[in-house]
Enzyme design. Structure first.
Site, short mmCIF file in Angstrom:
data_model
loop_
_atom_site.label_atom_id
_atom_site.label_comp_id
_atom_site.label_asym_id
_atom_site.label_seq_id
_atom_site.Cartn_x
_atom_site.Cartn_y
_atom_site.Cartn_z
N PHE A 51 0.55 -1.85 -0.18
CA PHE A 51 0.36 0.29 0.11
C PHE A 51 0.64 0.95 0.10
CE2 PHE A 51 -0.16 -2.07 4.23
CZ PHE A 51 0.39 -1.12 4.96
N GLY A 54 1.01 3.49 -3.07
CA GLY A 54 -0.03 4.78 -3.52
C GLY A 54 0.34 5.56 -2.59
N HIS A 55 0.64 5.73 -1.36
CA HIS A 55 -0.31 6.01 0.03
C HIS A 55 0.37 6.43 0.79
CE1 HIS A 55 -3.10 6.55 3.73
NE2 HIS A 55 -4.20 6.72 2.55
N PHE A 56 1.38 7.81 0.33
CA PHE A 56 1.76 8.43 -0.58
C PHE A 56 2.71 8.10 -1.19
CE2 PHE A 56 -1.42 9.89 2.34
CZ PHE A 56 -2.59 9.72 1.73
N VAL A 61 2.38 6.59 5.12
CA VAL A 61 1.24 6.56 5.50
C VAL A 61 0.48 5.58 5.36
CG1 VAL A 61 -0.66 7.47 6.95
CG2 VAL A 61 1.31 9.08 5.76
#
Length: 159
Positions: A51, A54-56, A61
């Protein structure tokens, strides 16, 4: 082990007790398991978590919904061990999530301590209060409920 200490659950037992697998297994082990009462799930958050791509990308986070999921998986682990549930034909499912609050970001390198306490238990239904901590500081909290349900039978399977 004294009466004030709970039982530890290693990674192999986590895999036996709940059906989640990478990349969605969010509990590495657990400490202080007390049947029908509480558990502390442990998640080592690493930079290679899928994750974070893409986050971020420039400010990684852990998504808040995954903090809630990690607390839920810790609760499912407590339920599975307390009920000695056969997870080959039953699944522990979320029923409700209430009052979710996110207090601080969780980042690569953090160790999440997922403190989950039973607030109510009746049969296969449990209600919990969960709190996620990093370095002794609360990162997230919520109340949630989960229930053991039978898995659907494959087409053509006998009754």
């Amino acid at each position: 082990m004294s009466e004030s200490e709970g039982v530890s659950i290693d990674y192999a037992e986590v895999l036996r007790r709940i059906p989640h697998r990478y990349p969605f297994l969010l509990v590495d082990r657990a400490e202080d398991y007390r049947a029908n009462e509480s558990i502390v799930g442990i998640k080592n958050v690493t930079a290679n978590e899928p994750f974070f791509q893409g986050h971020f990308p420039n400010n990684p986070v852990m998504p808040g919904v995954l903090l809630v999921e990690a607390m839920g998986q810790s609760g499912a682990l407590l339920m599975s061990k307390t009920l000695d549930a056969d997870v080959s034909d039953r699944t522990i499912m979320f029923m409700a999530v209430d009052g979710a609050r996110f207090r601080r970001p969780v980042r690569p390198g953090d160790v999440l301590r997922l403190n989950v306490h039973v607030t109510k238990h009746r049969g296969d239904l449990f209600k919990f209060r969960g709190e996620a901590y990093v370095d002794g500081k609360m990162a997230a909290e919520c109340e949630f409920a989960a229930m053991v349900v039978d898995n659907p039978k494959p087409e053509g399977a006998g009754a």
